[in-house]
Design an enzyme around this catalytic site. Sequence first.
Site, PDB file in Angstrom:
ATOM      1  N   ASN A   8      26.736 -46.894  32.567  1.00 51.86           N
ATOM      2  CA  ASN A   8      26.277 -45.969  33.271  1.00 51.86           C
ATOM      3  C   ASN A   8      25.474 -46.925  34.614  1.00 51.86           C
ATOM      4  O   ASN A   8      24.556 -47.487  34.410  1.00 51.86           O
ATOM      5  CB  ASN A   8      25.083 -45.182  32.931  1.00 51.86           C
ATOM      6  CG  ASN A   8      24.704 -43.995  33.694  1.00 51.86           C
ATOM      7  OD1 ASN A   8      24.749 -43.943  34.937  1.00 51.86           O
ATOM      8  ND2 ASN A   8      23.887 -43.102  33.414  1.00 51.86           N
ATOM      9  N   ARG A  98      30.543 -43.419  33.283  1.00 55.94           N
ATOM     10  CA  ARG A  98      29.795 -42.333  33.917  1.00 55.94           C
ATOM     11  C   ARG A  98      30.046 -42.157  35.491  1.00 55.94           C
ATOM     12  O   ARG A  98      29.654 -42.939  35.918  1.00 55.94           O
ATOM     13  CB  ARG A  98      28.292 -42.203  33.564  1.00 55.94           C
ATOM     14  CG  ARG A  98      27.761 -40.681  34.254  1.00 55.94           C
ATOM     15  CD  ARG A  98      26.261 -40.692  34.280  1.00 55.94           C
ATOM     16  NE  ARG A  98      25.764 -39.506  34.734  1.00 55.94           N
ATOM     17  CZ  ARG A  98      24.594 -39.512  35.524  1.00 55.94           C
ATOM     18  NH1 ARG A  98      23.868 -40.602  35.820  1.00 55.94           N
ATOM     19  NH2 ARG A  98      24.121 -38.277  35.931  1.00 55.94           N
ATOM     20  N   HIS A 187      25.363 -32.623  35.004  1.00 57.65           N
ATOM     21  CA  HIS A 187      24.963 -32.700  33.513  1.00 57.65           C
ATOM     22  C   HIS A 187      26.017 -32.057  32.728  1.00 57.65           C
ATOM     23  O   HIS A 187      25.772 -31.868  31.528  1.00 57.65           O
ATOM     24  CB  HIS A 187      23.771 -32.134  33.317  1.00 57.65           C
ATOM     25  CG  HIS A 187      22.349 -32.460  34.096  1.00 57.65           C
ATOM     26  ND1 HIS A 187      21.380 -31.725  34.472  1.00 57.65           N
ATOM     27  CD2 HIS A 187      22.242 -33.911  34.335  1.00 57.65           C
ATOM     28  CE1 HIS A 187      20.390 -32.520  35.072  1.00 57.65           C
ATOM     29  NE2 HIS A 187      21.027 -33.909  35.075  1.00 57.65           N
ATOM     30  N   ARG A 248      12.472 -32.579  43.103  1.00 54.43           N
ATOM     31  CA  ARG A 248      13.479 -32.081  43.740  1.00 54.43           C
ATOM     32  C   ARG A 248      13.013 -30.443  43.674  1.00 54.43           C
ATOM     33  O   ARG A 248      12.469 -29.901  42.576  1.00 54.43           O
ATOM     34  CB  ARG A 248      14.581 -31.902  43.019  1.00 54.43           C
ATOM     35  CG  ARG A 248      15.604 -33.299  43.554  1.00 54.43           C
ATOM     36  CD  ARG A 248      16.883 -33.471  42.649  1.00 54.43           C
ATOM     37  NE  ARG A 248      16.922 -34.317  41.636  1.00 54.43           N
ATOM     38  CZ  ARG A 248      17.785 -34.769  40.559  1.00 54.43           C
ATOM     39  NH1 ARG A 248      18.825 -34.180  40.900  1.00 54.43           N
ATOM     40  NH2 ARG A 248      17.756 -35.466  39.838  1.00 54.43           N
ATOM     41  N   GLU A 391      24.479 -38.471  25.827  1.00 50.38           N
ATOM     42  CA  GLU A 391      25.627 -38.522  26.820  1.00 50.38           C
ATOM     43  C   GLU A 391      26.432 -39.849  26.728  1.00 50.38           C
ATOM     44  O   GLU A 391      27.646 -39.488  26.997  1.00 50.38           O
ATOM     45  CB  GLU A 391      25.233 -38.468  28.077  1.00 50.38           C
ATOM     46  CG  GLU A 391      24.453 -37.135  28.406  1.00 50.38           C
ATOM     47  CD  GLU A 391      23.734 -37.065  30.041  1.00 50.38           C
ATOM     48  OE1 GLU A 391      24.131 -36.641  30.947  1.00 50.38           O
ATOM     49  OE2 GLU A 391      22.566 -37.497  29.722  1.00 50.38           O
TER      50      GLU A 391
END
Length: 403
Positions: A8, A98, A187, A248, A391
């Site tokens: 990642n 990823r 996601h 956010r 993940e």
Amino acid sequence: MSAVLVINSGSSSLKYQLLEMMGETVLASGLIERIGEDAGAVKHTVSASSTAGNVAEETFRGSEPVADHAAAFRVMIDAFASHGPSLTENPPIVVGHRVVHGGKRFFEPTVVTDLVKINIQDLSELAPLHNPANLDGITAAQAAFPDVPHVAVFDTAFHATLPAAAYTYAIDAELADKHRVRRYGFHGTSHKFVSEAAAEFLGRDLEQLKTIVLHLGNGASACAVDGGRSVDTSMGLTPLEGLVMGTRSGDLDPAVLVHLHRRAGLGFDELDTLLNRRSGLVGLSGRGDMRDVVEAGDSGDEAAALALDVYLHRLKHYVGSYIAVLGGVDAIVFTAGVGENSVAVRGRALEGLEWMGIRIDPQRNESRERGPRLISSDDSAVAVLVVPTNEELEIARQSLSVI
């Protein structure tokens, strides 16, 4: 051995994990940060099974200059050589990467070719903070491991099953098509892993299960999963839309931007910074960590209390709308950092939905047990679960499936 190396890659970081896929166990993991700065931070953790059957971990830390991602891979390989496990004895048979944005082009794990890399670069305009860094990691990894296949696993891929009614924005159709404006969702790797793990935990057929997955971390998204397929999700063209997050804003009247441009004189870069860096929990309370927000709210801080109320209101809004989209729900699942660890968020997120048969058991919710677990009461018509996401394992599984 059937080892898979999962990468990642961020703009200034490299996160990695080496997994042995016969038993789906982690052999080692690591994080290299501050790439491009004077002093990079290196952490390498080795996992080993103890005689008691538990997994023991030993972590090694260091600091050294890491000029770029190619240098980061050399640091990673040195860490394996110095601290183990040996990459010679545990050679990766595939490297899984990823990649955040696959647009409409990538809807499944894809072996990396020169054409795939060109497409990832082209899609960078939709994810300028992520895709270029993901591509840097791929390029550096191919140089470090030239003799094994590399597979890109896209965050957006799981949402390729969204119906047109869910992914289409109601703006000029020709303009939207020309500039690739639509809902993509993110996601996806987490939503896929967690929805499948929830079905397995419940002993239910995935194809018969209606599930709402709430991935609540610093970034947060909700997903309606019908029979293992994503049919709606809260993030949109970018990861900004949807739930309130750490920094956010989530959903916002677009006219707010026009208003702030006209009245406050904010330019495009300032608006982008506002919505992505200075909004959400930080914007409302000055705190981006949910633990701090809850603690401050409980201590009488009105701004923190309001921030939590806004967060929960938005969350409940999406749960209700997704129950309508799915035509009912069998399971609601909390995952990621906040979802897995915040008793307060889980306990309050579904308050007021008891009339729909959704009931949380307070004792189960307060349990610090790790792993998948049920937190709904025995008389709840809907199973409410906590399922830790993984993940890296999902990326490893998908990468292995391609080869």
